[in-house]
Design an enzyme around this catalytic site. Structure first.
Site, mmCIF file in Angstrom:
data_model
loop_
_atom_site.group_PDB
_atom_site.id
_atom_site.type_symbol
_atom_site.label_atom_id
_atom_site.label_comp_id
_atom_site.label_asym_id
_atom_site.label_seq_id
_atom_site.Cartn_x
_atom_site.Cartn_y
_atom_site.Cartn_z
ATOM 1 N N GLY A 16 0.822 -1.195 0.000
ATOM 2 C CA GLY A 16 0.000 0.000 0.000
ATOM 3 C C GLY A 16 0.856 1.244 0.000
ATOM 4 O O GLY A 16 1.978 1.237 0.506
ATOM 5 N N ASP A 133 -9.617 7.199 12.888
ATOM 6 C CA ASP A 133 -9.655 6.920 11.450
ATOM 7 C C ASP A 133 -10.231 5.529 11.195
ATOM 8 O O ASP A 133 -9.717 4.780 10.365
ATOM 9 C CB ASP A 133 -8.250 7.046 10.855
#
Length: 158
Positions: A16, A133
Site C-alpha cells: 500500500g 480513522d
C-alpha cells in the site's frame, strides 16, 4: 524506538502507498518470518511534524497488545535517515476489499466483525488512545477471518 536494521529484511512487494508512507511485505532474513514494513517517503521524512506523528504512531502500537490490533515489532531509521517500523503481516486483505467483493454480508459476519472491532477499540481506549480513522480500509483480515485494526497514524492520546 528500538534499533532495527532494514538490511536484516528482504523487502518484497508494495502492499500500500499512502500520503506519507509505503507499506511493504518483507521477510526477516534470520528467521524467515513474514512481516510488513511501513516506511516514510523520503520526501517527507525530514518534516519534523510528520516525523513526530510517525514516532507517536510507533509508540501507540508498541503499547497496544491485543489480538485484534496489528502487532508491532519495532522501528527505527534506515541508513538514509528515513523512519520505518516493522509490524505483523496480515495476508487476508482489508474489510473494504471484503465489502467490495461480496456486496453484502450476513448478519453473523457483521456481528462477529463488530465484536472484534469493539474489542480492539476498547483496548485502545483502555490505554487512553482514540483511533480517529476507523474505516473499512484500516481493518485487516487474517486468512481465518479475524479482524486486525491498523493505521494509528492520526490517533490521539487523551
Amino acid at each position: 524506538m528500538s534499533r532495527l536494521n532494514l538490511d536484516d529484511y528482504q523487502i518484497g512487494a508494495v502492499l500500500g502507498v499512502g500520503t506519507v508512507g509505503t507499506i511493504y511485505a518483507a521477510i526477516e532474513k534470520a528467521t524467515g518470518n513474514h512481516v510488513a514494513i511501513k516506511r516514510l517517503h523520503p520526501s517527507v521524512s525530514r518534516d519534523p511534524l510528520i516525523g513526530a506523528r510517525f514516532r507517536r504512531e510507533m509508540m501507540i502500537l508498541q503499547r497496544l497488545r491485543h489480538p485484534n490490533v496489528i502487532g508491532y515489532y519495532g522501528g527505527g531509521e534506515d541508513s538514509d535517515g528515513n523512519l520505518f517500523y516493522i509490524m505483523e503481516l496480515v495476508e487476508g486483505g482489508s474489510f473494504r476489499d471484503l465489502l467490495a467483493s461480496n456486496g453484502g454480508l450476513s448478519w453473523q459476519v457483521v456481528v462477529s466483525a463488530a465484536s472484534q472491532i469493539c474489542s480492539a477499540l476498547q483496548c485502545a481506549h483502555n490505554h487512553g488512545i482514540i483511533h480517529r480513522d476507523l474505516k473499512p480500509g484500516n481493518l485487516f483480515l487474517t486468512r481465518d477471518g479475524m479482524i486486525k485494526l491498523g493505521d494509528f497514524g492520526i490517533a490521539r492520546d487523551v
